[in-house]
Design a protein around this motif. Structure first.
Motif: not given
Ligand code: AMP
Ligand code: ZN
Length: 113
Positions: A38, A67-68, A71, A77, A81-83, A101-102
């Motif tokens: 997180h 964010g990528v 990940a 990756h 994952y969730r953004f 949030h990642v």
């Protein structure tokens, strides 16, 4: 911005665990993780929320791209994952400095509950 928690973190006055940073964004571990990974990605420039941040599409894109990168660095990756951007009271937003949030490294629940 004076009195902003995340501006304090970006400025180094408040401690954080950095995961990634560049000239436009800063990414650090959430203090109260909701998943095994997180991470919060924030623009260095203060914007109240993602709606305000969207007035600067280049900076918004830098947050997403970071964010990528987070990940990839966190090894989620390929697993998924969730953004998340929380905006307003119904989304339980608590910090008034735009942040992505990642979340990942485990099977995430469905959301909306
Ligand atoms: P939101 O509810 O979308 O505004 O998310 C704010 C997030 O900031 C929450 O997930 C908090 O756990 C996190 N948070 C609050 N204070 C800190 C801190 N000092 N360091 C890292 N994360 C924090
Ligand atoms: Zn701020």
């Amino acid at each position: 911005m004076s009195g902003c928690l995340f501006c304090g973190i970006i400025g180094g006055e408040i401690p954080s665990t950095v995961v990634y940073e560049d000239d436009r964004v800063y990414a650090f571990r959430d203090i109260n993780p909701q998943a095994k990974v997180h991470v919060l990605v924030v623009p260095r420039e203060h914007h109240e929320d993602v709606e305000a941040l969207s007035a600067n599409p280049t900076l918004l894109a830098a947050v997403i791209t970071a964010g990528v990168e987070v990940a990839k660095r966190e090894g989620i990756h390929d697993s998924g994952y969730r953004f998340v951007f929380n905006t307003g009271d119904d989304a339980c937003r608590t910090v008034f400095h735009a942040h992505l949030h990642v979340l990942g490294a485990q099977q995430l629940s469905t959301f909306g509950h």
